[in-house]
Scaffold this motif. Structure first.
Motif, PDB file in Angstrom:
ATOM      1  N   ASP A   1      33.906  31.661  42.584  1.00 43.55           N
ATOM      2  CA  ASP A   1      33.950  31.624  41.125  1.00 43.55           C
ATOM      3  C   ASP A   1      35.398  31.485  40.672  1.00 43.55           C
ATOM      4  O   ASP A   1      36.260  32.270  41.067  1.00 43.55           O
ATOM      5  N   THR A   2      35.665  30.446  39.861  1.00 39.61           N
ATOM      6  CA  THR A   2      36.999  30.202  39.321  1.00 39.61           C
ATOM      7  C   THR A   2      36.915  30.133  37.810  1.00 39.61           C
ATOM      8  O   THR A   2      35.827  30.197  37.235  1.00 39.61           O
ATOM      9  N   ASP A   3      38.051  29.960  37.164  1.00 42.35           N
ATOM     10  CA  ASP A   3      38.074  29.808  35.710  1.00 42.35           C
ATOM     11  C   ASP A   3      37.320  28.560  35.272  1.00 42.35           C
ATOM     12  O   ASP A   3      36.823  28.486  34.156  1.00 42.35           O
ATOM     13  N   ASP A   4      37.238  27.571  36.175  1.00 37.88           N
ATOM     14  CA  ASP A   4      36.560  26.307  35.874  1.00 37.88           C
ATOM     15  C   ASP A   4      35.098  26.307  36.310  1.00 37.88           C
ATOM     16  O   ASP A   4      34.453  25.264  36.299  1.00 37.88           O
ATOM     17  N   GLY A   5      34.586  27.448  36.734  1.00 35.75           N
ATOM     18  CA  GLY A   5      33.204  27.527  37.190  1.00 35.75           C
ATOM     19  C   GLY A   5      33.131  27.795  38.678  1.00 35.75           C
ATOM     20  O   GLY A   5      34.123  28.079  39.341  1.00 35.75           O
ATOM     21  N   SER A   6      31.955  27.687  39.220  1.00 31.78           N
ATOM     22  CA  SER A   6      31.729  27.945  40.637  1.00 31.78           C
ATOM     23  C   SER A   6      32.062  26.699  41.453  1.00 31.78           C
ATOM     24  O   SER A   6      31.620  25.600  41.132  1.00 31.78           O
TER      25      SER A   6
END
Length: 85
Positions: free
Chosen positions: A12-17
């Motif tokens: 999981d990142t700030d830009d989504g999975s």
């Protein structure tokens, strides 16, 4: 779930999975730490990352590496790893 037991895992990142592919794992005897080297493709760019992890952690939490000497040790391992292939 321990993501290092699989060839891929989701991060999981700030830009989504992001789906990540494990390149290799390593253990540092001097630091008593485990590391995973992984990559994911983002906008057609392949980025390679390294994180430390605890293999007994069922949540698969990855820790950032910020120490320059630790990064140099990992870089040396990767150079040796690349020479073996």
């Amino acid at each position: 779930m321990n993501p290092m037991k699989d060839e891929t895992f989701f991060l999981d990142t700030d830009d989504g999975s992001k789906e990540c592919t494990v390149i290799t794992t390593m253990y540092s005897e001097s630091r008593k730490k485990y590391y995973v080297i992984y990559e994911y493709t983002d906008n057609e760019n392949e980025d390679v990352f390294v994180s430390s992890y605890e293999p007994t952690d069922e949540n698969g939490v990855l820790q950032d590496i910020t120490d320059e000497l630790e990064l140099k040790e990992i870089e040396s391992f990767l150079n040796e790893y690349g020479d073996e292939e």
